[in-house]
Design a protein around this motif. Structure first.
Motif, PDB file in Angstrom:
ATOM      1  N   ARG A   1       0.811  -1.226   0.000  1.00 43.92           N
ATOM      2  CA  ARG A   1       0.000   0.000   0.000  1.00 43.92           C
ATOM      3  C   ARG A   1       0.845   1.278   0.000  1.00 43.92           C
ATOM      4  O   ARG A   1       1.897   1.357   0.628  1.00 43.92           O
ATOM      5  CB  ARG A   1      -0.872   0.043   1.259  1.00 43.92           C
ATOM      6  N   TYR A   2       0.315   2.273  -0.687  1.00 41.72           N
ATOM      7  CA  TYR A   2       0.681   3.665  -0.454  1.00 41.72           C
ATOM      8  C   TYR A   2      -0.371   4.258   0.485  1.00 41.72           C
ATOM      9  O   TYR A   2      -1.571   4.152   0.212  1.00 41.72           O
ATOM     10  CB  TYR A   2       0.680   4.466  -1.755  1.00 41.72           C
ATOM     11  N   CYS A   3       0.082   4.899   1.553  1.00 40.74           N
ATOM     12  CA  CYS A   3      -0.882   5.579   2.428  1.00 40.74           C
ATOM     13  C   CYS A   3      -1.228   6.958   1.893  1.00 40.74           C
ATOM     14  O   CYS A   3      -2.259   7.524   2.247  1.00 40.74           O
ATOM     15  CB  CYS A   3      -0.325   5.685   3.847  1.00 40.74           C
ATOM     16  N   GLY A   4      -0.351   7.522   1.044  1.00 36.53           N
ATOM     17  CA  GLY A   4      -0.582   8.859   0.508  1.00 36.53           C
ATOM     18  C   GLY A   4      -0.133   9.945   1.469  1.00 36.53           C
ATOM     19  O   GLY A   4       0.237   9.694   2.618  1.00 36.53           O
ATOM     20  N   SER A   5      -0.169  11.170   1.008  1.00 35.40           N
ATOM     21  CA  SER A   5       0.227  12.317   1.831  1.00 35.40           C
ATOM     22  C   SER A   5      -0.906  12.682   2.791  1.00 35.40           C
ATOM     23  O   SER A   5      -2.072  12.409   2.518  1.00 35.40           O
ATOM     24  CB  SER A   5       0.552  13.514   0.941  1.00 35.40           C
ATOM     25  N   PRO A   6      -0.582  13.323   3.917  1.00 39.83           N
ATOM     26  CA  PRO A   6      -1.623  13.663   4.893  1.00 39.83           C
ATOM     27  C   PRO A   6      -2.390  14.937   4.575  1.00 39.83           C
ATOM     28  O   PRO A   6      -3.398  15.221   5.222  1.00 39.83           O
ATOM     29  CB  PRO A   6      -0.840  13.810   6.199  1.00 39.83           C
ATOM     30  N   LEU A   7      -1.923  15.718   3.603  1.00 42.46           N
ATOM     31  CA  LEU A   7      -2.657  16.907   3.179  1.00 42.46           C
ATOM     32  C   LEU A   7      -2.385  17.145   1.701  1.00 42.46           C
ATOM     33  O   LEU A   7      -1.373  16.674   1.168  1.00 42.46           O
ATOM     34  CB  LEU A   7      -2.283  18.149   4.007  1.00 42.46           C
ATOM     35  N   PRO A   8      -3.279  17.838   1.009  1.00 41.55           N
ATOM     36  CA  PRO A   8      -3.072  18.056  -0.430  1.00 41.55           C
ATOM     37  C   PRO A   8      -1.864  18.957  -0.657  1.00 41.55           C
ATOM     38  O   PRO A   8      -1.781  20.046  -0.095  1.00 41.55           O
ATOM     39  CB  PRO A   8      -4.376  18.723  -0.880  1.00 41.55           C
ATOM     40  N   LEU A   9      -0.954  18.509  -1.488  1.00 42.12           N
ATOM     41  CA  LEU A   9       0.267  19.253  -1.750  1.00 42.12           C
ATOM     42  C   LEU A   9       0.200  20.045  -3.044  1.00 42.12           C
ATOM     43  O   LEU A   9       1.145  20.738  -3.400  1.00 42.12           O
ATOM     44  CB  LEU A   9       1.452  18.283  -1.761  1.00 42.12           C
ATOM     45  N   SER A  10      -0.904  19.928  -3.755  1.00 43.74           N
ATOM     46  CA  SER A  10      -1.163  20.751  -4.928  1.00 43.74           C
ATOM     47  C   SER A  10      -2.679  20.801  -5.119  1.00 43.74           C
ATOM     48  O   SER A  10      -3.422  20.022  -4.511  1.00 43.74           O
ATOM     49  CB  SER A  10      -0.501  20.163  -6.177  1.00 43.74           C
ATOM     50  N   PHE A  11      -3.133  21.704  -5.985  1.00 47.37           N
ATOM     51  CA  PHE A  11      -4.573  21.799  -6.230  1.00 47.37           C
ATOM     52  C   PHE A  11      -5.090  20.574  -6.980  1.00 47.37           C
ATOM     53  O   PHE A  11      -6.288  20.293  -6.943  1.00 47.37           O
ATOM     54  CB  PHE A  11      -4.894  23.085  -6.989  1.00 47.37           C
ATOM     55  N   ALA A  12      -4.210  19.828  -7.624  1.00 53.28           N
ATOM     56  CA  ALA A  12      -4.635  18.601  -8.293  1.00 53.28           C
ATOM     57  C   ALA A  12      -5.035  17.526  -7.290  1.00 53.28           C
ATOM     58  O   ALA A  12      -5.651  16.530  -7.671  1.00 53.28           O
ATOM     59  CB  ALA A  12      -3.512  18.081  -9.187  1.00 53.28           C
ATOM     60  N   GLU A  13      -4.706  17.727  -6.020  1.00 57.13           N
ATOM     61  CA  GLU A  13      -4.971  16.714  -4.996  1.00 57.13           C
ATOM     62  C   GLU A  13      -6.160  17.072  -4.098  1.00 57.13           C
ATOM     63  O   GLU A  13      -6.361  16.439  -3.061  1.00 57.13           O
ATOM     64  CB  GLU A  13      -3.719  16.508  -4.139  1.00 57.13           C
ATOM     65  N   THR A  14      -6.953  18.054  -4.502  1.00 56.47           N
ATOM     66  CA  THR A  14      -8.051  18.487  -3.638  1.00 56.47           C
ATOM     67  C   THR A  14      -9.082  17.389  -3.401  1.00 56.47           C
ATOM     68  O   THR A  14      -9.758  17.371  -2.381  1.00 56.47           O
ATOM     69  CB  THR A  14      -8.760  19.724  -4.229  1.00 56.47           C
ATOM     70  N   GLY A  15      -9.222  16.452  -4.345  1.00 58.17           N
ATOM     71  CA  GLY A  15     -10.212  15.384  -4.198  1.00 58.17           C
ATOM     72  C   GLY A  15      -9.687  14.148  -3.509  1.00 58.17           C
ATOM     73  O   GLY A  15     -10.444  13.185  -3.316  1.00 58.17           O
ATOM     74  N   TYR A  16      -8.424  14.142  -3.099  1.00 57.39           N
ATOM     75  CA  TYR A  16      -7.859  12.970  -2.442  1.00 57.39           C
ATOM     76  C   TYR A  16      -8.455  12.792  -1.045  1.00 57.39           C
ATOM     77  O   TYR A  16      -8.741  13.781  -0.349  1.00 57.39           O
ATOM     78  CB  TYR A  16      -6.347  13.092  -2.302  1.00 57.39           C
ATOM     79  N   LYS A  17      -8.609  11.554  -0.623  1.00 57.15           N
ATOM     80  CA  LYS A  17      -8.978  11.244   0.753  1.00 57.15           C
ATOM     81  C   LYS A  17      -7.701  10.938   1.518  1.00 57.15           C
ATOM     82  O   LYS A  17      -7.198   9.821   1.510  1.00 57.15           O
ATOM     83  CB  LYS A  17      -9.946  10.056   0.794  1.00 57.15           C
ATOM     84  N   HIS A  18      -7.166  11.958   2.155  1.00 58.16           N
ATOM     85  CA  HIS A  18      -5.882  11.819   2.840  1.00 58.16           C
ATOM     86  C   HIS A  18      -6.058  10.987   4.101  1.00 58.16           C
ATOM     87  O   HIS A  18      -7.028  11.152   4.845  1.00 58.16           O
ATOM     88  CB  HIS A  18      -5.314  13.197   3.136  1.00 58.16           C
ATOM     89  N   GLN A  19      -5.084  10.121   4.349  1.00 56.61           N
ATOM     90  CA  GLN A  19      -5.278   9.132   5.402  1.00 56.61           C
ATOM     91  C   GLN A  19      -3.959   8.608   5.934  1.00 56.61           C
ATOM     92  O   GLN A  19      -2.894   8.765   5.321  1.00 56.61           O
ATOM     93  CB  GLN A  19      -6.109   7.956   4.864  1.00 56.61           C
ATOM     94  N   VAL A  20      -4.065   7.988   7.101  1.00 52.87           N
ATOM     95  CA  VAL A  20      -3.022   7.150   7.679  1.00 52.87           C
ATOM     96  C   VAL A  20      -3.610   5.748   7.723  1.00 52.87           C
ATOM     97  O   VAL A  20      -4.809   5.581   7.951  1.00 52.87           O
ATOM     98  CB  VAL A  20      -2.637   7.649   9.093  1.00 52.87           C
ATOM     99  N   LEU A  21      -2.779   4.742   7.449  1.00 50.73           N
ATOM    100  CA  LEU A  21      -3.282   3.367   7.432  1.00 50.73           C
ATOM    101  C   LEU A  21      -2.951   2.655   8.741  1.00 50.73           C
ATOM    102  O   LEU A  21      -1.804   2.677   9.197  1.00 50.73           O
ATOM    103  CB  LEU A  21      -2.691   2.596   6.251  1.00 50.73           C
ATOM    104  N   ARG A  22      -3.964   2.036   9.322  1.00 48.75           N
ATOM    105  CA  ARG A  22      -3.784   1.192  10.506  1.00 48.75           C
ATOM    106  C   ARG A  22      -3.662  -0.249  10.033  1.00 48.75           C
ATOM    107  O   ARG A  22      -4.529  -0.747   9.320  1.00 48.75           O
ATOM    108  CB  ARG A  22      -4.978   1.344  11.453  1.00 48.75           C
ATOM    109  N   VAL A  23      -2.576  -0.888  10.428  1.00 47.38           N
ATOM    110  CA  VAL A  23      -2.302  -2.255   9.993  1.00 47.38           C
ATOM    111  C   VAL A  23      -2.227  -3.156  11.221  1.00 47.38           C
ATOM    112  O   VAL A  23      -1.391  -2.949  12.100  1.00 47.38           O
ATOM    113  CB  VAL A  23      -0.974  -2.332   9.207  1.00 47.38           C
ATOM    114  N   ASP A  24      -3.106  -4.141  11.272  1.00 50.37           N
ATOM    115  CA  ASP A  24      -3.107  -5.110  12.369  1.00 50.37           C
ATOM    116  C   ASP A  24      -2.464  -6.404  11.884  1.00 50.37           C
ATOM    117  O   ASP A  24      -2.931  -7.018  10.911  1.00 50.37           O
ATOM    118  CB  ASP A  24      -4.537  -5.370  12.849  1.00 50.37           C
ATOM    119  N   LEU A  25      -1.381  -6.801  12.535  1.00 51.71           N
ATOM    120  CA  LEU A  25      -0.674  -8.023  12.197  1.00 51.71           C
ATOM    121  C   LEU A  25      -1.097  -9.147  13.128  1.00 51.71           C
ATOM    122  O   LEU A  25      -1.236  -8.942  14.343  1.00 51.71           O
ATOM    123  CB  LEU A  25       0.842  -7.823  12.306  1.00 51.71           C
ATOM    124  N   ALA A  26      -1.293 -10.321  12.560  1.00 50.60           N
ATOM    125  CA  ALA A  26      -1.630 -11.510  13.348  1.00 50.60           C
ATOM    126  C   ALA A  26      -1.173 -12.735  12.570  1.00 50.60           C
ATOM    127  O   ALA A  26      -1.404 -12.823  11.360  1.00 50.60           O
ATOM    128  CB  ALA A  26      -3.129 -11.580  13.631  1.00 50.60           C
TER     129      ALA A  26
END
Length: 417
Positions: free
Chosen positions: A246-271
């Motif tokens: 996975r790419y988690c992506g940036s946490p905020l839009p870094l250009s106007f082309a990214e205004t529609g992105y859903k910025h996120q951090v990914l939680r990964v549970d290992l088992a």
């Protein structure tokens, strides 16, 4: 155990001369709260911590303050940081001895021993579960340059040596991690790279082009790897159909082309040595980025849309950043003045005016020029061609005169103008 995967912070970035310190701090404060509320065992930061190789002191303070606060609020937390293509590996690693004492591992460089062999041990970072025992091994591989990959290997015919070397490095690091695994410990990879078919934002992502190629196959990761935490692309996305790469992506839009992105951090549970669940945690947007109109429109329509903007009255640091998108038939010398007049008194910050010119396909040249033809062009020839391409008409005499004067000034200044 539980991991949080984030990347591409680009601390110190300015968007069309508007610095983003406030937005970054709001994200970092949110991330601190999220580390605690999600009871994370490890935080993986997959490169491009800073926007430039020589970030401002304020951005560096912002990073180190965050790392200190994260450890204070979550004393058991392991933090792993790798360098991205925007980062200076040496600058990022400089405080590593101090950070290691506070649970942070920073990998910026690929280090070789006296025999020229890569020190793979320093790329392996143990990750501890809530019981304090090692639950996983992290292959922390920073952005790789041609000199970083294993030497002396002869790839198959038609295979790029640089790409082959990256795959070989991951294989070697994985084999070493596998030799250390006991009792079902997982192996997690980190990387800062461009994967095949990855969707990028050309407005803000610096292309990684070395030897004419840049995209890596998911095959560089062993099939038994639990999770691959990637950085570089700003849009959160899976690699192919792999839920665990996975790419988690940036946490905020870094250009106007990214205004529609859903910025996120990914939680990964290992088992059981695998990624049992990967869950997006959406990052609140502290400052809105607006594109008005949504698509380029004639000037009068764009001005009407600006005049109709109804925005809440916010403090200056919270006011939206605005890109105005205008469709023009010809150059418009008073464009900025008219746009600023339409925005007078509105709580918004004008960051960018994006003019798009209407083009007449009949005026476009049918064939691209050869290298020999390009070499024969004079600067004024190039100016004429670009003007015709942009505006669909020949450059006016006053434009040609102004360009000639500019070139003359540049030649007198030794090309420094």
């Amino acid at each position: 155990m539980r991991l949080l995967h984030t990347s591409d912070w680009h601390l110190g970035q300015a968007l069309h001369n508007y610095e983003r310190t406030y937005e970054h701090q709001r994200f970092l404060d949110w991330l601190l709260d999220t580390i605690v509320s999600e009871q994370a065992d490890a935080l993986l930061i997959a490169g491009d911590i800073f926007d430039t190789a020589n970030p401002p002191a304020s951005a560096q303070r912002q990073l180190y303050r965050f790392l200190r606060q994260a450890r204070e609020r979550s004393p058991q937390l392991d933090i792993v940081v790798i360098a991205g293509n925007h980062d200076s590996p040496g600058r990022l690693e400089a405080p590593a001895p101090l950070l290691e004492a506070h649970g942070t591992s920073v990998i910026g460089n690929i280090v070789r021993n006296a025999d020229g062999e890569i020190d793979l041990e320093r790329l392996l970072v143990p990750l501890h579960g809530s019981d304090g025992q090692v639950a996983a091994w992290c292959l922390a591989v920073p952005f790789l340059r041609p000199g970083d990959v294993p030497r002396g290997e002869t790839p198959q015919e038609g295979v790029d040596p640089y790409m082959n070397g990256i795959g070989l490095l991951y294989q070697q690091a994985f084999a070493l991690a596998q030799s250390k695994c006991v009792d079902g410990q997982a192996i997690v990879a980190m990387g800062h790279c461009h994967m095949v078919n990855g969707e990028s934002s050309n407005d803000s992502e610096r292309r990684i082009v070395i030897g004419g190629t840049e995209a890596l196959s998911a095959g560089i990761f062993d099939p038994t790897i639990a999770y691959a935490a990637l950085g570089h692309l700003h849009l959160a996305q899976r690699v192919g159909h792999n839920e665990h790469i996975r790419y988690c992506g940036s946490p905020l839009p870094l250009s106007f082309a990214e205004t529609g992105y859903k910025h996120q951090v990914l939680r990964v549970d290992l088992a059981g040595g695998k990624a049992a669940a990967v869950t997006p945690l959406l990052v609140p947007r502290a400052v809105e980025l607006l594109r008005v109109p949504p698509q380029p429109a004639p000037l009068e329509e764009a001005l009407a849309a600006l005049a109709a903007l109804d925005l809440p009255d916010l403090p200056h640091a919270l006011q939206p950043l605005l890109e105005v998108r205008v469709l023009l038939d010809a150059p418009e010398p008073g464009l900025r003045g008219r746009i600023e007049a339409a925005l007078a008194g509105k709580p918004v910050r004008l960051a960018k005016i994006e003019p798009t010119r209407k083009r007449d396909p009949s005026n476009a040249e049918a064939a691209a020029l050869s290298l020999e033809q390009l070499a024969e062009l004079q600067p004024d020839d190039i100016f004429r061609r670009l003007y015709l391409q942009q505006y669909g008409e020949d450059a006016h005499p006053e434009h040609l005169s102004a360009f000639a004067e500019l070139m003359l000034t540049a030649s007198h200044d030794g090309g420094k103008a």
